[in-house]
Motif scaffolding. Structure first.
Motif, PDB file in Angstrom:
ATOM      1  N   UNK A  69       0.826  -1.204   0.000  1.00 26.20           N
ATOM      2  CA  UNK A  69       0.000   0.000   0.000  1.00 26.20           C
ATOM      3  C   UNK A  69       0.859   1.251   0.000  1.00 26.20           C
ATOM      4  N   UNK A  70       0.425   2.242  -0.779  1.00 29.42           N
ATOM      5  CA  UNK A  70       1.078   3.547  -0.824  1.00 29.42           C
ATOM      6  C   UNK A  70       0.134   4.566  -0.214  1.00 29.42           C
ATOM      7  N   UNK A  71       0.563   5.206   0.875  1.00 28.20           N
ATOM      8  CA  UNK A  71      -0.326   6.069   1.647  1.00 28.20           C
ATOM      9  C   UNK A  71       0.234   7.484   1.740  1.00 28.20           C
ATOM     10  N   UNK A  78       5.347  -1.276   1.200  1.00 31.95           N
ATOM     11  CA  UNK A  78       4.643  -0.096   0.720  1.00 31.95           C
ATOM     12  C   UNK A  78       5.423   1.146   1.059  1.00 31.95           C
ATOM     13  N   UNK A  79       4.742   2.264   1.119  1.00 30.75           N
ATOM     14  CA  UNK A  79       5.382   3.519   1.513  1.00 30.75           C
ATOM     15  C   UNK A  79       4.340   4.439   2.119  1.00 30.75           C
ATOM     16  N   UNK A  80       4.789   5.295   3.033  1.00 29.58           N
ATOM     17  CA  UNK A  80       3.897   6.244   3.689  1.00 29.58           C
ATOM     18  C   UNK A  80       4.595   7.596   3.753  1.00 29.58           C
ATOM     19  N   UNK A  81       3.860   8.647   3.421  1.00 28.45           N
ATOM     20  CA  UNK A  81       4.431   9.993   3.341  1.00 28.45           C
ATOM     21  C   UNK A  81       3.433  10.970   3.938  1.00 28.45           C
ATOM     22  N   UNK A 106       8.956  -3.271  -5.097  1.00 24.65           N
ATOM     23  CA  UNK A 106       9.207  -1.989  -4.435  1.00 24.65           C
ATOM     24  C   UNK A 106       8.222  -0.948  -4.927  1.00 24.65           C
ATOM     25  N   UNK A 107       7.671  -0.163  -3.987  1.00 22.82           N
ATOM     26  CA  UNK A 107       6.709   0.901  -4.292  1.00 22.82           C
ATOM     27  C   UNK A 107       7.346   2.248  -3.944  1.00 22.82           C
ATOM     28  N   UNK A 108       7.343   3.187  -4.894  1.00 24.19           N
ATOM     29  CA  UNK A 108       8.075   4.436  -4.676  1.00 24.19           C
ATOM     30  C   UNK A 108       7.446   5.623  -5.395  1.00 24.19           C
TER      31      UNK A 108
END
Length: 742
Positions: free
Chosen positions: A134-136, A172-175, A460-462
């Motif tokens: 998941x990308x959040x 995933x990634x969170x920003x 990889x999610x970026x």
């Protein structure tokens, strides 16, 4: 009494069309296509199918710029998910998609149904899902209570659905950034495994073949969800709660098993998930793809609420439903399998050959529309775009560090929610279910074992949203390059991407410019890396009260590692190893996390993508992993050089002493996000062979220090820049998000 009298449908006019999201020109076009004014049901179908969410009317012309072919691509864009060959007949099927608007209105169910929808996209193709990511994106959780509420609800929704369904969330990634305060982004990715000869597609063909509805019953949840996702939010957003679907992961698990069992039989012609716009999109898209037609008997659709109208049945976005076309004569077999799994199944129509979708209610025709103009031939717009004024204004490299203390700055950075450990998130997810996960969340890339093969999948999610705001062309390139670099840091060979393109209102010239430039940058990088785009999603209108998000073209790179036992992780393995810095640090801090968080400026010249240097680095890392010449590796990205070094110490609590040699200012060097840099851990016994291989690949190496002890010690010559007890630093780093969420 006819259907119109029975259900009290209003007479159609432009005002009603406008309320549904159609422009005056689109309403006139619908009238022209039909040769008459559409009725209320037909108008709702036009509004849903011509919404941005379903038709991609503002993006389609630019999406054609993406490279989509390679020898390993089995299915490119245009189906529910993309497919690439991994090992002979074994293929990976994957896609990423947004559920942004629903997650703002109702964070738990919005995120949960986002996961459910992307899982169906994968198993609709015949693949068994084996991994999610998941990308959040959220507002600043250290300052904004609503952002904390959304963050907590979304993470709970992802965990609640994925854990119950039984698929691991592996990364995933969170920003966090103020531009996402009222527009959180929830991008859900799923990947499954399928054999090349068992792939299913969304199509309706074969006159007389039955159209069968399977899965959960239809309710009133999600009606007009597609059009809601194709408009800006305003003060009345909270009133749109009824447009958010409600998910049932246990029902979806049954649906998965029933569909996969059915797919073992040679009786399905086509199958399509009922996602955005529900029965409308699935039926029209299946008919449009082949030029066939479909008859639907809406009074046969299983409903969970009394008195549902044809309009509601066509536009409901209730979850866990599929539409399939079976071979004539096999209806009983289909019904038998779904009955076994305690799911509804009903024959609700048949395939015709005249290109029309006809809707019936108790024998009366209540809608008659050509499929192609609502599917493959929906409107396409070439929106105007223009470089925004801020673009030139923010291109500079003049930053003052006079009031900064290096120790305090470093401590601020590791406690910054964007840098701090994301354990608070991923510890809520089950990442070991199905026992395929061999590299857990927290490393540069996730690695999934392929049972029955030595190979593994590397994911990889970026995306750096700030880069894409300041320079979308460079930002688009870097999103692809960083995802590829992360796959290589794990020892994988990057093969293909799926993308989720999150932007503001495409009717605004500056937003459209961001979109076009991002796509051009991504396309350039994909071509150079030979990593085609095989699937994706566009999410426009991520704006509230006229204020849009930072552009976020999320990229998920899928790669393969030939021997999963040779995988690399991004944390130090042992004391006494040599630390090498790969690549040249050019002190690029424009658009960096340091400048944003510590100087409170979203400005500066974005780092050069350095694509040729990155390609060298990627190829080198694949080879050193294959030859087992390094113990661990971690690229330099968000937060810069010193943050990446510290992150390698955390997992096994292994200290370092490094000594850097540079002539620039400390802050520029230590927090530089120059692309194409990485740290690697080398056993002294492998140093000579490692250096020889680096020379062969033309990769710059610099020996900077050693692992060992319990201190994090950074020097420049004889001067000590930073010296900390490692345990104290790790406590700050791992406790930061937890502190805000308490």
């Amino acid at each position: 009494m006819g259907v119109y009298e029975k259900f009290n449908y209003p007479e159609v006019n432009y005002e009603i069309a406008n309320e549904m999201g159609l422009t005056k020109e689109e309403f006139d076009k619908a009238v022209e296509i039909l040769g008459r004014t559409p009725n209320y049901i037909e108008l709702g179908i036009f509004a849903a199918m011509w919404s941005e969410h379903c038709s991609y009317k503002s993006s389609r012309i630019h999406l054609k710029k993406f490279p989509t072919d390679a020898p390993w691509v089995v299915q490119g864009p245009g189906e529910n998910a993309g497919i690439i060959e991994i090992d002979g007949e074994i293929c990976a099927c994957f896609k990423v998609e947004s559920h942004n608007h629903p997650s703002y209105i109702e964070p738990y169910q919005g995120a949960a149904t986002g996961v459910g929808g992307i899982l169906r996209d994968v198993f609709t193709m015949g693949a068994r899902p084996i991994a999610c990511m998941d990308g959040l994106r959220f507002g600043d959780i250290s300052k904004d209570e609503k952002s904390r509420y959304l963050f907590e609800g979304v993470v709970s929704g992802i965990a609640g659905y994925g854990n119950c369904f039984g698929v691991p969330t592996v990364g995933g990634e969170t920003f966090f950034h103020k531009s996402f305060e009222k527009n959180p982004l929830v991008n859900a990715f799923a990947l499954g495994i399928v054999k090349k000869d068992k792939i299913f597609k969304a199509k309706a063909e074969g006159v007389g073949n039955p159209v069968i509805y399977v899965g959960a019953k239809t309710g009133r949840d999600g009606i007009h969800g597609a059009t809601m996702a194709s408009e800006e939010f305003g003060a009345d957003s909270e009133s749109k709660r009824p447009n958010v679907q409600i998910g049932d992961p246990f029902k979806e698990k049954l649906l998965l098993e029933a569909c996969l069992e059915l797919m073992k039989e040679d009786i399905i012609i086509g199958i399509q998930d009922m996602g955005a716009a529900g029965l409308t999109s699935s039926s029209f898209e299946m008919a449009s793809k082949t030029g066939a037609g479909v008859e639907l008997y809406l009074d046969k659709v299983p409903c969970r609420e009394k008195g549902m109208t044809p309009y509601e049945i066509m536009l409901s976005e209730s979850q866990e439903r599929m539409l399939l076309v079976a071979k004539k004569g096999y209806e009983d077999k289909v019904l038998e399998i779904f009955d076994k799994w305690d799911l509804d199944a009903a024959i609700i129509g048949k395939v015709t050959d005249d290109g029309y979708v006809r809707l019936y209610w108790e024998g009366e025709v209540v809608g008659e529309l050509p499929a192609k103009p609502l599917g493959d031939e929906a409107p396409v717009y070439e929106r105007p775009y223009k470089e925004p004024l801020y673009y030139r204004e923010y291109k500079h490299n003049d930053f003052a560090f006079v009031n900064l203390n290096l120790d305090k700055t470093f401590e601020m950075m590791i406690s910054n929610p964007n840098i701090a450990s994301k354990k608070w998130i991923y510890e809520q997810y089950d990442h070991m279910v199905r026992t395929n996960t061999v590299v857990l969340p927290g490393s540069d890339a996730a690695i999934i074992r392929l049972k029955g093969s030595k190979k593994g999948l590397v994911l990889s999610m970026d995306c750096n949203s700030r880069y894409c705001y300041l320079d979308p062309y460079k930002g688009g390139q870097i999103a692809v390059i960083e995802a590829a670099r992360n796959v290589a840091m794990a020892g994988g060979r990057p093969l293909a991407i799926t993308d989720c393109l999150n932007f503001g209102n495409p009717e605004k010239t500056d937003v459209m410019w961001q979109f076009v430039k991002s796509i051009e940058g991504m396309s350039f990088a994909c071509e150079k890396l030979n990593t085609p785009v095989v699937s994706g999603n566009v999410s426009f209108y991520n704006e509230t009260d006229g204020k849009g998000i930072y552009p976020t073209p999320t990229v998920v790179m899928v790669g393969v590692i030939d021997d999963v036992e040779k995988r690399l992780v991004s944390f130090f393995k042992q004391d006494g190893s040599i630390i090498y810095l790969l690549g040249e640090n050019k002190g690029e801090i424009g658009g960096s996390e340091f400048v944003s968080y510590c100087l409170e400026m979203d400005e500066g010249e974005v780092p050069e993508p350095n694509i040729e240097e990155n390609i060298k680095l990627i190829n080198f890392m694949i080879e050193v992993a294959n030859k087992s010449l390094v113990l661990s590796a971690h690229d330099v990205s968000l937060g810069g050089l010193i943050i990446s070094l510290f992150e390698m110490c955390v997992k096994n609590k292994i200290g370092v002493e490094v000594n850097f040699d540079y002539k620039m200012e400390d802050f520029r060097y230590l927090f530089s996000e120059t692309q194409g840099m990485a740290f690697v851990e080398v056993d002294p016994s492998k140093e000579k062979e490692f250096l020889q291989l680096a020379a062969n690949f033309g990769v710059r190496t610099e020996r900077v220090g050693m692992t060992g002890g319990k201190e994090f010690k950074v020097k420049k010559g004889r001067r000590v820049l930073l010296m900390y007890d490692l345990d104290e630093l790790i406590a700050q780093y791992e406790g930061a998000i937890d502190k805000w969420m308490k």
